[in-house]
Design an enzyme around this catalytic site. Structure first.
Site, mmCIF file in Angstrom:
data_model
loop_
_atom_site.group_PDB
_atom_site.id
_atom_site.type_symbol
_atom_site.label_atom_id
_atom_site.label_comp_id
_atom_site.label_asym_id
_atom_site.label_seq_id
_atom_site.Cartn_x
_atom_site.Cartn_y
_atom_site.Cartn_z
ATOM 1 C CG ASP A 193 31.686 -19.706 21.916
ATOM 2 O OD1 ASP A 193 31.361 -20.392 22.908
ATOM 3 O OD2 ASP A 193 30.904 -19.460 20.979
ATOM 4 C CE LYS A 218 23.619 -24.198 21.579
ATOM 5 N NZ LYS A 218 24.772 -23.657 20.858
HETATM 6 C C1 LIG Z 1 25.007 -22.623 19.869
HETATM 7 C C2 LIG Z 1 26.279 -21.899 19.881
HETATM 8 C C3 LIG Z 1 26.320 -20.503 19.675
HETATM 9 C C4 LIG Z 1 25.073 -19.701 19.355
HETATM 10 O O1 LIG Z 1 24.218 -19.661 20.447
HETATM 11 P P1 LIG Z 1 22.608 -19.487 20.337
HETATM 12 O O2 LIG Z 1 22.196 -19.466 21.764
HETATM 13 O O3 LIG Z 1 22.099 -20.644 19.555
HETATM 14 O O4 LIG Z 1 22.375 -18.198 19.639
HETATM 15 C C5 LIG Z 1 27.542 -19.863 19.765
HETATM 16 N N1 LIG Z 1 28.670 -20.557 20.031
HETATM 17 C C6 LIG Z 1 28.667 -21.894 20.206
HETATM 18 C C7 LIG Z 1 29.947 -22.592 20.492
HETATM 19 C C8 LIG Z 1 27.478 -22.602 20.137
HETATM 20 O O5 LIG Z 1 27.492 -23.933 20.309
#
Ligand SMILES: *Cc1c(COP(=O)(O)O)cnc(C)c1O
Length: 406
Positions: A193, A218
């Site tokens: 991620d 984000k």
């Molecule tokens: C926010 C987040 C997610 C999930 O993403 P959404 O767009 O809210 O579904 C997954 N991994 C990380 C590191 C995040 O900060």
């Protein structure tokens, strides 16, 4: 008719800043436009139903993006395809597949592996709270083994479909050595991620991660007004993901695809500017007696995690410029208390195992002036410390700085 920009790097590799504003838009001049066309069609007319049948069969068997119009909006979309092309180019992968959210993207990865009978996942804590929850609760029929990076090789079983890590991790900013982890995975795909680092600071595919996941909500979007997710990977896995996306329906809205592509244009500038401010704030917090620990990653970035000597809830209640809200990666700064919000859904014991203290605050540094941000934090820390000082009358301990999180 609009055509799909393919992910075929032409000529010598261009710099990230150049790709950020050009990738996925190479055909615009030929189309006679400057801004990216936004295709909101849910369906695509055709008098050739034999041709449509052949294209549907081809997609069903291969997952390959159809030539020509997508037949139906759940199969593909030309505007979203531009965002996918651009993101793949930035991450240095063959392909990318976009979803309605980061969680929809992760769900598709898990389903794609489960469909091949590989239901077991090896994962390293901490992960984003809902990712932890999805794996722990087994909502998609997967089974998880939690381990640390050194335990990955031993945790892998014949039915392991994925190894999952986040680096820097949400919310502690703990880092893992991707190259070493990828080596431990052997032939099992490593899913990294990369939401926090973005391709500006780190390209996990170059370190051996086969699957690179983003909550596009984000930094990629960057303005707090789009929900989206995307997986950058090789074309073979991308085909599987497109089939899962078609069958389960977690598609990104084309307007979101448009906004995410637009967000990518400024990604390198935003991430570098916010990171410089975050590094300065991390240094000031580290030297501050009102703060007991600061976590700031070795690779940098615009996220800071810190533990306060006083009451973390008082910091949240006292900020005025910084917005007290979950999420991150926007042009404006946000702060939240992971044990109350982003990681609330993770059990208290599992939070502790993941190094998420009840005193931890996570701040997403935006593009405001560093002195304005510091004044706001300074006042909020005073408010947090005042209560604690009254309570025990002792001096605050000196800050402990830990690069790379702990
Ligand atoms: C926010 C987040 C997610 C999930 O993403 P959404 O767009 O809210 O579904 C997954 N991994 C990380 C590191 C995040 O900060």
């Amino acid at each position: 008719m609009e055509t799909y920009p393919r992910v075929t790097p032409q000529g010598p590799e261009r710099a990230l800043a150049t790709e950020a504003v050009h990738a996925g838009r190479e055909d615009l001049a030929d189309l006679g436009v400057h801004a990216v066309p936004l295709d909101l069609s849910t369906t695509y007319p055709s008098h050739d139903s034999r041709g449509e049948a052949a294209r549907i069969d081809a997609f069903a068997t291969t997952g390959e993006r159809p030539d020509g119009p997508p037949v139906y909006g759940r199969l593909d979309n030309p505007t979203t395809a531009r965002f996918e092309t651009a993101l793949a180019r930035l991450e240095g992968t063959e392909s990318a597949v976009a979803f309605a959210s980061g969680m929809a993207a992760l769900s598709a990865c898990l389903l794609a592996r489960s469909a091949d009978g590989l239901r077991h996942v090896v994962a390293v804590r901490p992960l984003y709270g809902c990712s932890d929850h999805l794996l722990t609760a087994g909502l998609l029929g997967t089974e998880v083994t939690w381990t640390d990076p050194a335990g990955i090789a031993d945790a892998i079983r014949p039915d392991t479909g994925l190894v999952m890590v986040e680096t820097p991790a949400n919310p502690t900013l703990a880092e893992v050595d991707l190259r070493a982890v990828a080596h431990s995975c052997g032939s099992v795909p490593l899913l990294a991620d990369n939401t926090f680092a973005t391709p500006v600071l780190q390209r996990p595919a170059g370190s051996g991660a086969r699957i690179v996941l983003h909550s596009a909500t984000k930094y990629l979007g960057g303005h707090g007004d789009v929900l989206g997710g995307v997986v950058a990977c090789d074309e073979e896995f991308a085909r599987r993901l497109r089939q899962v996306r078609f069958a389960t329906g977690g598609v990104l809205h084309p307007l979101a695809g448009y906004l995410l592509l637009r967000g990518l244009s400024t990604l390198p500038v935003r991430v570098r500017a916010a990171s410089a401010t975050a590094a300065e704030l991390a240094a000031r917090l580290s030297a501050d007696p009102r703060v007991s620990a600061v976590h700031y990653p070795r690779i940098g970035g615009a996220m800071i995690a810190f533990e306060v000597a006083g009451d973390p809830h008082a910091v949240i209640a006292s900020v005025r410029l910084v917005t007290p809200a979950v999420s991150l990666g926007s042009v404006d700064s946000l702060i939240q208390h992971p044990a109350s919000i982003s990681h609330r859904i993770v059990g208290a014991d599992d939070r502790r195992r993941g190094g998420i203290s009840d005193r931890l605050l996570r701040m997403s540094v935006g593009l405001e002036d560093v002195e304005d941000l510091w004044r706001d934090l300074d006042a909020a820390l005073d408010a947090a410390t005042a209560g604690a000082a009254l309570a025990d009358g002792t001096a605050r301990p000196a800050a402990r700085v830990s690069a790379g999180g702990s």
